[in-house]
Write a protein that holds these residues in place. Structure first.
Motif, mmCIF file in Angstrom:
data_model
loop_
_atom_site.group_PDB
_atom_site.id
_atom_site.type_symbol
_atom_site.label_atom_id
_atom_site.label_comp_id
_atom_site.label_asym_id
_atom_site.label_seq_id
_atom_site.Cartn_x
_atom_site.Cartn_y
_atom_site.Cartn_z
ATOM 1 N N SER A 64 43.671 48.006 42.393
ATOM 2 C CA SER A 64 44.486 47.385 43.434
ATOM 3 C C SER A 64 45.134 46.100 42.931
ATOM 4 N N SER A 65 46.347 45.842 43.433
ATOM 5 C CA SER A 65 47.068 44.645 43.016
ATOM 6 C C SER A 65 47.193 43.599 44.110
ATOM 7 N N LEU A 66 46.905 43.978 45.372
ATOM 8 C CA LEU A 66 47.112 43.075 46.487
ATOM 9 C C LEU A 66 46.217 43.480 47.647
ATOM 10 N N ALA A 67 45.663 42.485 48.343
ATOM 11 C CA ALA A 67 44.872 42.727 49.554
ATOM 12 C C ALA A 67 45.516 41.935 50.690
ATOM 13 N N LEU A 68 45.841 42.628 51.789
ATOM 14 C CA LEU A 68 46.477 42.013 52.935
ATOM 15 C C LEU A 68 45.768 42.492 54.188
ATOM 16 N N GLY A 69 45.405 41.550 55.083
ATOM 17 C CA GLY A 69 44.638 41.985 56.232
ATOM 18 C C GLY A 69 44.750 41.103 57.456
ATOM 19 N N LEU A 70 44.047 41.547 58.496
ATOM 20 C CA LEU A 70 43.935 40.843 59.769
ATOM 21 C C LEU A 70 42.493 40.424 59.967
ATOM 22 N N ASP A 71 42.283 39.233 60.508
ATOM 23 C CA ASP A 71 40.946 38.720 60.807
ATOM 24 C C ASP A 71 40.796 38.545 62.315
#
Length: 193
Positions: A64-71
């Protein structure tokens, strides 16, 4: 197409996890007036909603190159300086592009944490430290098992906002690889009425 997260389990951040847990435990036993749950109001309890952006590290950085999320978290200030709560959300780990596959960002995997949050706020506004600990469930990873996680944080807070840097690690059993990332997050406090 789901990602394969099989690999060797390597000894990692277990000492950090223990040290951070003992640090927060020590901060929790400071002599302060404790609030009971029946004292919840908009001044000591709130819902935290936000976003996070991270960079995978360790073995998972090969996938994986990027982690994007909601908290999402609900917090109760047990004392004026010490907060407890529950935390969840969703983070998507985008797949690295492969030669001939264009952007390659369509077949990543996801992580859904479910944990307890601990925060220490020395002042009503300013620096804070904390951690989330619990279990992370994985989605779209060839039925790979999740694992226990820890997410230590340090950042700035005021009445409405929290901005912080974090390290996140999901400890997976053999033969899985641990999922690790570092990043930044911003959350907004929605007061309970």
């Amino acid at each position: 197409m789901a990602l394969d997260l099989q690999g060797k389990n390597k000894p990692t951040m277990k000492k950090l996890f223990l040290c951070f847990t003992f640090l927060l435990g020590g901060l929790a036993v400071q002599a302060q007036e404790m609030r009971d749950l029946d004292q919840i109001n908009e001044d000591n309890s709130w819902l935290k909603l936000g976003v996070n952006l991270g960079v995978p590290v360790g073995d998972v950085s090969n996938i994986s190159s990027l982690a994007l999320g909601l908290d999402v978290a609900a917090q109760f200030m047990r004392t004026d300086n010490y907060g407890l709560g529950v935390a969840t959300g969703y983070t998507n780990y985008f797949k690295k592009s492969d030669i001939g596959e264009g952007t390659g960002l369509t077949d990543g995997f996801g992580a859904v944490p479910l944990g307890l949050m601990f925060r220490y706020y020395p002042q009503p506004s300013g620096l804070f430290v904390g951690t989330d600990v619990g279990y992370t469930f994985l989605t779209g990873a060839n039925s790979a098992d999740g694992g226990a996680y820890i997410r230590p944080q340090i950042g700035y807070h005021n009445y409405d906002w929290n901005i912080f840097g974090y390290y996140n690690q999901v400890f997976r059993g053999d033969p899985g690889i641990d999922i690790q990332s570092v990043g930044v997050a911003v959350t907004y406090n929605i007061r309970f009425k």
